[in-house]
Design a protein around this motif. Structure first.
Motif, PDB file in Angstrom:
ATOM      1  N   GLN A  61       0.066  26.766  89.866  1.00 20.79           N
ATOM      2  CA  GLN A  61       0.279  25.715  91.042  1.00 20.79           C
ATOM      3  C   GLN A  61       1.520  25.947  91.734  1.00 20.79           C
ATOM      4  O   GLN A  61       1.311  25.759  92.931  1.00 20.79           O
ATOM      5  N   GLN A  62       2.348  26.529  91.183  1.00 21.83           N
ATOM      6  CA  GLN A  62       3.487  26.813  92.137  1.00 21.83           C
ATOM      7  C   GLN A  62       3.185  27.971  92.984  1.00 21.83           C
ATOM      8  O   GLN A  62       3.686  28.176  94.016  1.00 21.83           O
ATOM      9  N   ARG A  63       2.280  29.049  92.375  1.00 17.60           N
ATOM     10  CA  ARG A  63       2.179  30.247  93.053  1.00 17.60           C
ATOM     11  C   ARG A  63       1.231  29.661  94.484  1.00 17.60           C
ATOM     12  O   ARG A  63       1.201  30.098  95.408  1.00 17.60           O
ATOM     13  N   PHE A  98       5.939  21.056  92.804  1.00 15.58           N
ATOM     14  CA  PHE A  98       4.775  21.695  93.439  1.00 15.58           C
ATOM     15  C   PHE A  98       4.090  20.881  94.897  1.00 15.58           C
ATOM     16  O   PHE A  98       3.937  21.387  95.746  1.00 15.58           O
ATOM     17  N   ASN A  99       3.821  19.522  94.374  1.00 19.63           N
ATOM     18  CA  ASN A  99       3.510  18.746  95.298  1.00 19.63           C
ATOM     19  C   ASN A  99       2.112  19.170  95.837  1.00 19.63           C
ATOM     20  O   ASN A  99       2.075  18.990  97.375  1.00 19.63           O
ATOM     21  N   LEU A 100       1.339  19.765  95.301  1.00 20.60           N
ATOM     22  CA  LEU A 100      -0.010  20.305  95.741  1.00 20.60           C
ATOM     23  C   LEU A 100      -0.731  18.753  95.942  1.00 20.60           C
ATOM     24  O   LEU A 100      -0.518  17.914  95.305  1.00 20.60           O
ATOM     25  N   PHE A 101      -1.821  18.881  96.884  1.00 23.79           N
ATOM     26  CA  PHE A 101      -2.951  17.763  97.094  1.00 23.79           C
ATOM     27  C   PHE A 101      -3.813  17.606  96.160  1.00 23.79           C
ATOM     28  O   PHE A 101      -4.777  18.622  96.004  1.00 23.79           O
ATOM     29  N   ASP A 133      -9.158  34.391  92.391  1.00 19.11           N
ATOM     30  CA  ASP A 133     -10.378  33.707  91.597  1.00 19.11           C
ATOM     31  C   ASP A 133     -10.222  32.346  91.324  1.00 19.11           C
ATOM     32  O   ASP A 133     -10.943  31.624  90.569  1.00 19.11           O
ATOM     33  N   GLN A 134      -9.146  31.705  91.829  1.00 18.46           N
ATOM     34  CA  GLN A 134      -8.747  30.303  91.552  1.00 18.46           C
ATOM     35  C   GLN A 134      -8.932  29.349  92.713  1.00 18.46           C
ATOM     36  O   GLN A 134      -8.886  28.191  92.619  1.00 18.46           O
ATOM     37  N   ALA A 187      -5.238  20.160  89.346  1.00 19.73           N
ATOM     38  CA  ALA A 187      -4.785  19.899  87.911  1.00 19.73           C
ATOM     39  C   ALA A 187      -5.506  20.784  86.945  1.00 19.73           C
ATOM     40  O   ALA A 187      -5.154  20.735  85.719  1.00 19.73           O
ATOM     41  N   GLN A 188      -6.548  21.754  87.605  1.00 15.38           N
ATOM     42  CA  GLN A 188      -7.051  22.697  86.547  1.00 15.38           C
ATOM     43  C   GLN A 188      -5.905  23.906  86.467  1.00 15.38           C
ATOM     44  O   GLN A 188      -6.551  25.043  85.563  1.00 15.38           O
ATOM     45  N   LEU A 189      -5.137  24.072  86.999  1.00 12.76           N
ATOM     46  CA  LEU A 189      -4.268  25.474  86.870  1.00 12.76           C
ATOM     47  C   LEU A 189      -3.195  25.064  86.240  1.00 12.76           C
ATOM     48  O   LEU A 189      -2.633  23.922  86.058  1.00 12.76           O
TER      49      LEU A 189
END
Lengths: 244, 233
Positions: free
Chosen positions: A144-146, A88-91, A130-131, A137-139
């Motif tokens: 997260q991948q979406r 994912f590598n989300l920030f 709604d997210q 980290a809350q997902l």
């Protein structure tokens, strides 16, 4: 006849003494969905990481949307290539909305208001309206991948690269990500997908590429690859992944 | 008889080390010294922070000559005792025409050394940010500057809060060295007051003041570390 948006000619990539790609030729046409399969260590991730220059190739040519990339060239064409990562590598220090809006603001010059509106629209599209205010980290992993897909889409890229997008997910979350990717495939965006999901490859791919030992061993429409594989390595690979 | 002697010696300990009259008399002097100490410490901490960040980025990302200079700087200024550096700056540089005030000399010495230590802390912090974060930023097309300022540094800074706070405490303590170049800091004023009053109470007072100022910071490091541990990253 659609023009090729990615052209790889005799691309070589080595890590020290290890040769990950032994002269790979690949063309991807605009709007085409190419799925790359193969055993681990076959060079499929390296292949797509070379396309957007996360790895610089040592030999051969890579041309994206008419412009050669790599070897120190400063090219804006790579902002037309989006990437979705296995992990994912989300920030983690930004809200989901910010994660998606950041690229358009910093690279495309949108205002935060415009970018966040676009981000909200894309989050709705991947089912996460709604997210938006939450932090990664809350997902769940699938969510997260979406977000990762929405972040890549926010740049309105001509090509989307997927590097094993479902490999880090719990089994029950694989479906929601594949669904989003399948929806995406219908929109006409060019996709190159490295995956172990043979069902996805069969259903969604226009063309399947099988790699082994840093070479493209066989490629063709999914029917041909899955029903009448010619190369013995492809046959044994399919036997191994489809037998259970 | 013995108890009388004991009582007498306890009395004299109070008179000598914790003399209230001397304390009250010398407190204004100590407080002016404290102001100088805090000004010096905060100046050195801020300059060391900025210098350390620049050095860390040079060491990690600059090309060859600049990077080597950063490495050499960091190694040299982590090896040299601050007291020696301070004496060199204050007493030797005037021979080549660079005359600094005692505050200037002390602030320079402390900042130069703190920058070297901070640089290593920042480097560790930046290197602790997962590789995928760099890749995601590059894949989006962020410029190297934006990659740092938007993605990497906010995460790295969070990681380095405890060690940077520790380093700041050290800088604050090292300000006491400035008394050797006649800077009227807390320690200098305390020794001055001790001489004037012919009584060591001001030194004890100074020690207590240092502890009162620094102990909350020491506790804070513990709190930060606990919080980081709870977040599990």
């Amino acid at each position: 006849m659609m023009r090729p948006i990615i052209e790889m000619k005799n691309v070589v990539k080595s890590f020290g003494h290890f040769k990950a790609l032994h002269g790979v030729d690949l063309q991807v046409k605009e709007g085409e969905i190419v799925v790359v399969i193969g055993p681990s260590g076959s060079g499929k991730s390296t292949l797509i990481r070379c396309i957007n220059q996360l790895e610089e190739h040592n030999g051969g040519e890579i041309i994206v949307d008419g412009a050669e990339v790599g070897h120190g060239r400063k090219s804006t064409v790579l902002t037309e290539v989006g990437m979705v990562f296995q992990s994912f590598n989300l920030f983690p220090h930004m809200s989901v909305l910010r994660n998606v809006a950041l690229g358009p603001v910093r690279v495309r010059g949108l205002s935060w208001a415009e970018a966040e509106e676009r981000a909200q629209r894309l989050l709705t599209r991947v089912g996460l309206a709604d997210q938006a205010a939450k932090y990664p980290a809350q997902l769940s992993g699938g969510q997260q991948q979406r977000v990762g897909i929405a972040r890549a889409l926010a740049m309105e890229p001509k090509v989307l690269l997927f590097d094993e997008p479902t490999s880090a997910l719990d089994p029950e979350m694989v479906g929601e990500v594949l669904d989003v990717m399948q929806q995406l495939a219908k929109t006409g965006v060019t996709m190159v997908v490295v995956t172990h999901e043979m069902g996805f490859a069969r259903k969604v791919a226009d063309r399947v590429v099988f790699m082994d030992g840093g070479r493209i061993v066989e490629e063709g429409p999914p029917d041909e690859i899955f029903n009448t594989p010619r190369d013995p390595r492809l046959r044994s690979f399919l036997q191994a992944v489809l037998s259970h | 008889m013995a108890t009388n002697v004991e009582a007498l010696s306890i009395m004299s300990i109070f008179d000598t080390f914790l003399n209230w009259k001397v304390f009250v008399q010398t407190l204004p002097l100590l407080l002016s010294g404290l102001t100088t100490t805090l000004t010096l410490g905060v100046t050195a901490i801020i300059l060391g922070f900025i210098g350390g960040l620049v050095l860390a980025l040079l060491r990690l990302y600059a090309s060859s000559p600049l990077r080597q200079i950063a490495v050499a700087y960091i190694d040299i200024f982590r090896s040299i005792p601050i007291l020696v550096l301070l004496v060199v700056i204050y007493y030797a540089l005037p021979f080549v025409g660079l005359r600094l005030s005692s505050f200037g000399a002390a602030a320079s010495a402390l900042s130069l050394v703190s920058a070297a230590y901070s640089a290593e802390i920042f480097r560790a912090g930046i290197e602790a940010v997962p590789k995928g974060q760099f890749e995601a930023a590059r894949a989006l097309g962020l410029s190297p500057w934006r990659l740092m300022s938007d993605v990497v540094l906010p995460q790295a800074l969070r990681i380095v809060i405890p060690p940077i706070t520790s380093n700041s405490i050290n800088v604050m303590k090292d300000t006491a060295l400035a008394s050797v170049v006649a800077m009227p800091d807390l320690l200098k004023q305390a020794t001055q007051a001790q001489a004037l009053a012919a009584n060591p109470t001001p030194l004890i007072s100074a020690a207590v003041i240092y502890i009162l100022i620094l102990m909350p910071l020491v506790r804070l490091v513990g709190v930060f570390e606990k919080r980081l541990a709870v977040r599990g990253r």
